[in-house]
Design a protein around this motif. Structure first.
Motif, PDB file in Angstrom:
ATOM      1  N   UNK A 126       8.094  34.004 -61.163  1.00  0.00           N
ATOM      2  CA  UNK A 126       6.727  33.839 -61.661  1.00  0.00           C
ATOM      3  C   UNK A 126       6.691  33.889 -63.187  1.00  0.00           C
ATOM      4  N   UNK A 127       7.454  34.797 -63.767  1.00  0.00           N
ATOM      5  CA  UNK A 127       7.521  34.901 -65.232  1.00  0.00           C
ATOM      6  C   UNK A 127       8.107  33.634 -65.836  1.00  0.00           C
ATOM      7  N   UNK A 128       9.133  33.091 -65.197  1.00  0.00           N
ATOM      8  CA  UNK A 128       9.748  31.857 -65.685  1.00  0.00           C
ATOM      9  C   UNK A 128       8.772  30.694 -65.634  1.00  0.00           C
ATOM     10  N   UNK A 142       4.985  27.062 -72.674  1.00  0.00           N
ATOM     11  CA  UNK A 142       5.768  26.210 -73.574  1.00  0.00           C
ATOM     12  C   UNK A 142       5.250  24.768 -73.529  1.00  0.00           C
ATOM     13  N   UNK A 143       5.011  24.260 -72.309  1.00  0.00           N
ATOM     14  CA  UNK A 143       4.484  22.902 -72.153  1.00  0.00           C
ATOM     15  C   UNK A 143       3.130  22.758 -72.842  1.00  0.00           C
ATOM     16  N   UNK A 157      12.730  39.508 -57.412  1.00  0.00           N
ATOM     17  CA  UNK A 157      13.198  38.164 -57.684  1.00  0.00           C
ATOM     18  C   UNK A 157      12.014  37.200 -57.810  1.00  0.00           C
ATOM     19  N   UNK A 158      11.013  37.323 -56.937  1.00  0.00           N
ATOM     20  CA  UNK A 158       9.837  36.457 -57.016  1.00  0.00           C
ATOM     21  C   UNK A 158       9.073  36.721 -58.308  1.00  0.00           C
ATOM     22  N   UNK A 159       9.055  37.972 -58.734  1.00  0.00           N
ATOM     23  CA  UNK A 159       8.378  38.323 -59.982  1.00  0.00           C
ATOM     24  C   UNK A 159       9.050  37.654 -61.179  1.00  0.00           C
ATOM     25  N   UNK A 160      10.370  37.602 -61.164  1.00  0.00           N
ATOM     26  CA  UNK A 160      11.127  36.941 -62.231  1.00  0.00           C
ATOM     27  C   UNK A 160      10.838  35.442 -62.243  1.00  0.00           C
TER      28      UNK A 160
END
Length: 98
Positions: free
Chosen positions: A6-8, A15-16, A1-4
């Motif tokens: 981090x990817x987000x 994107x920014x 979950x933490x890996x997901x």
């Protein structure tokens, strides 16, 4: 979950950054430190939308770095805290000045 998560975060930051570099800044007003002359080498900054900042050298005005509001805030706070001092400040393990 933490890996997901981090990817987000990485995807959002990418994107920014892409949006920031896509901005047309040809008409921005450049600022430099008070007291500097036009012919002197200096760092210039321009304020961009949403708190972002562009920075360039007066000697190479075509090379412009752009920072998000969060990046600029981190830089300014670090500079105020002495993180970028050329000589270590007393609170960073350097010798105290008398």
């Amino acid at each position: 979950m933490a890996e997901e998560a981090d990817k987000d975060v990485k995807a959002r930051k990418e994107r920014e950054k892409n949006e920031l570099y896509a901005l047309d800044i040809s008409g921005v007003e450049w600022h430099s430190a008070p007291g500097t002359e036009e012919h002197e080498e200096r760092v210039e900054i321009a304020y961009l939308p949403e708190g972002a900042v562009a920075m360039r050298s007066s000697l190479d005005p075509d090379t412009v770095l752009r920072y998000t509001e969060a990046e600029w805030r981190a830089f300014v706070l670090g500079a105020r805290d002495g993180e970028f001092d050329l000589e270590p400040a007393p609170h960073n393990g350097g010798p105290a000045t008398l």
